[in-house]
Design a protein around this motif. Structure first.
Motif, PDB file in Angstrom:
ATOM      1  N   GLY A 254       0.798  -1.224   0.000  1.00 32.82           N
ATOM      2  CA  GLY A 254       0.000   0.000   0.000  1.00 32.82           C
ATOM      3  C   GLY A 254       0.821   1.260   0.000  1.00 32.82           C
TER       4      GLY A 254
ATOM      5  N   VAL B  85      -2.894   1.379  -6.876  1.00 32.48           N
ATOM      6  CA  VAL B  85      -3.600   0.719  -5.779  1.00 32.48           C
ATOM      7  C   VAL B  85      -4.192  -0.585  -6.295  1.00 32.48           C
TER       8      VAL B  85
ATOM      9  N   GLU C 172      -6.893  -3.615  -4.787  1.00 33.92           N
ATOM     10  CA  GLU C 172      -7.850  -3.853  -3.711  1.00 33.92           C
ATOM     11  C   GLU C 172      -8.405  -5.262  -3.824  1.00 33.92           C
ATOM     12  N   SER C 173      -9.193  -5.619  -2.842  1.00 37.80           N
ATOM     13  CA  SER C 173      -9.861  -6.913  -2.856  1.00 37.80           C
ATOM     14  C   SER C 173     -10.656  -7.068  -4.159  1.00 37.80           C
TER      15      SER C 173
ATOM     16  N   ARG D 153      -4.579  -9.026   1.347  1.00 39.47           N
ATOM     17  CA  ARG D 153      -5.383  -7.853   0.986  1.00 39.47           C
ATOM     18  C   ARG D 153      -6.571  -8.232   0.100  1.00 39.47           C
TER      19      ARG D 153
END
Length: 550
Positions: free
Chosen positions: A314, A320, A322-323, A351
């Motif tokens: 991060g 970025v 993300e899930s 993550r």
């Protein structure tokens, strides 16, 4: 042996033989030495705080007046990455293909050596002279543009130095292996073949990059969120395959990481990747919908400062994940990097990011020859002597056995530092020379086994302790001893208290003469503190003692 005689041909590896990485090979003849490759490897858990390790060129540095040139087979870090650090110690002319020269100039500029290093660009397939050696560049296939083998000719015959190679009928970028020239060398009569051993345990063939491109397109297309793919930055055919997979899936490719950006620039400067898909800049990619972006990332080996590691933690400024997003590792794990890659993949999984590797889908092929390819080239070249390099000892031994199975009359096992006379007569080990390791530590280059790095390793495993003794001119204490521990668990202060008591006892036991000798007090105090820590924890901390005499 200081000067190669006119009536002999010598071979000496100082890096890359008995290990994978940091290649440095020397050929000696008629009073002169020729260097082939000058590369790096990356640090591991045994070299804390060190990212780059390289061979120690001390042997040839002492003989640099006789070093006629440095020939680079290709642009991978383990073959040219040490030039910016070590060239000032050698100051020999450098010979490289146009692409390798382009990559090297960028590295030299970063090191403040722009225009300092004389680089001669050698066209693919060209012959050139670095007296007393006659050389020929031979086009091979590998995972980078312009990989070359070398035909090194002397009056004793031709040494075929393979560099890194494979046989790929569909390389996608660059030419196929020059089979005709390899057969011609065999017909002329090859003295020796100094050959890549990396995949000697792998049956069959390495596989084609064309298959990987097709599989990447199939893999990316159904994904609904962001996709990040990491690979070796220098594998430009793979980088192009990933970019084309992005476009086929309706996504915009983004080059994430300076190394991959520099490699694409160097390739385009040399006429490659001219139809490379248009990329979106890192800083702008965050504005794209999640299903419209694909990141091409550095860091496939878990390098802590590379793009994928920063994304996983991060900490990346612009990117970025993300899930629901996907991270694809289109690479293999270099031996020794298993822990760092495992940590990186675990961090991504934690993550909620899906991780796909070459164990799940065929999205990587090696740039090195498997057994069938090795056999084929031995059949073409038919050398009298096989010299395995570019591998650990187990690779080299297996390679020697394979060469004997190919009816090669002689094989020589020559790890780093073993000096071999290739001719005249049977190949013979004639000497052993220093083959140490250097580390880039911040802005300096220091011996891996030097005092500073030895102390760092001790600190890593055992922590440190410091003690201060304030005494008068008779050696009597004027204040209680002070003890500090660093990296040593002592939550209750029990070890510090025990060490202070041991120091009081030590001073009381010294003779009057010893109490006048600061060095004797320091050594006795060091031993006292170490004994206490060892008794409590079984560790031997690095210990400093300061004696203040008032």
């Amino acid at each position: 042996m200081t000067v190669p005689a006119a009536d002999e041909l010598l071979f000496l590896p100082l890096g890359g033989a008995g290990e994978i990485g940091m290649n440095l090979n020397l050929y000696g003849h008629a009073g002169k030495w020729l260097m082939v490759d000058l590369g790096i490897a990356f640090g591991d858990d045994s070299t804390p705080g060190i990212e780059v390790v390289m061979p120690d060129p001390a042997f040839i540095e002492e003989r640099r007046d006789d070093l006629v040139g440095i020939v680079l087979t290709h642009a991978h870090e383990d073959h040219l990455g040490a030039v910016p650090d070590l060239w000032p110690r050698l100051r020999a002319p450098v010979y490289a293909s146009p692409f390798a020269a382009s990559v090297l100039r960028r590295k030299l500029a970063e090191a403040g050596l722009t225009d300092a290093v004389p680089i001669t660009e050698i066209a693919l397939g060209a012959r050139f002279t670095v007296a007393p050696f006659e050389l020929e560049m031979i086009t091979m296939t590998h995972s980078i543009p312009e990989p070359n083998a070398l035909a090194i000719r002397t009056k004793f015959g031709t040494v075929f130095h393979t560099g890194d190679w494979k046989i790929d009928p569909e390389p996608l970028l660059g030419e196929v292996t020059d089979e005709a020239t390899l057969k011609r060398i065999g017909e002329e009569g090859a003295l020796a073949m100094v050959c890549d051993s990396t995949n000697v345990f792998v049956e069959g063939e390495a596989g084609s990059e064309a298959m990987v491109r097709a599989n990447l397109e199939k893999l990316v297309k159904p994904r609904k969120c962001r996709v990040a793919v990491t690979c070796f930055a220098s594998n430009l055919a793979r980088v192009e395959s990933i970019a084309k997979a992005a476009v086929a899936a309706g996504r915009h490719p983004v080059l994430a990481g300076r190394a991959v950006q520099r490699m694409v620039e160097a390739a385009q400067e040399c006429g490659y990747l001219l139809d490379f898909p248009e990329c979106v800049a890192e800083r702008e990619a965050g504005y794209l919908p999640r299903d419209k972006v694909l990141y091409i990332c550095t860091g496939s080996q878990g390098e802590p400062r590379a793009a994928m590691a920063k994304i996983a933690s991060g900490e990346h400024r612009d990117v970025v994940l993300e899930s629901g997003d996907t991270a694809i590792f289109s690479s293999r794990v270099i031996p020794g990097n298993e822990r760092s890659v495992g940590r990186l993949q675990n961090e991504l999984l934690a993550r909620g990011i899906e991780v796909i590797t070459d164990r799940d889908v065929e999205i990587h092929v090696s740039g090195h020859p498997a057994r069938d390819e090795l056999v084929r080239v031995y059949q073409w070249v038919r050398p009298k002597i096989a010299v395995p390099v570019h591998g650990e000892i187990r690779h080299m031994m297996e390679h020697a056995a394979l060469a004997r199975g190919c009816q090669v009359p002689e094989t020589v096992l020559a790890p780093n530092g073993v000096l071999v006379r290739l001719a005249p007569g049977p190949a013979t080990i004639v000497d052993h020379v220093h083959a140490g390791r250097l580390a880039r530590d911040g802005d300096i280059v220091a011996p891996v086994q030097g005092e500073a790095l030895r102390e760092r390793r001790k600190l890593l495993w055992n922590g440190s302790a410091s003690a201060t003794l304030v005494i008068d001119d008779q050696g009597q204490p004027l204040a209680p001893p002070r003890v500090s521990l660093h990296g040593i668990a002592d939550t209750e202060g029990e070890i510090v208290q025990a060490a202070m008591a041991a120091l009081d006892e030590m001073l009381a036991d010294l003779s009057a003469a010893e109490r006048h000798d600061n060095s004797r007090i320091e050594e006795a105090a060091r031993q006292a503190v170490r004994r206490v820590v060892r008794a409590h924890l079984g560790k031997k901390p690095l210990t400093d003692v300061h004696v203040v005499r008032i």
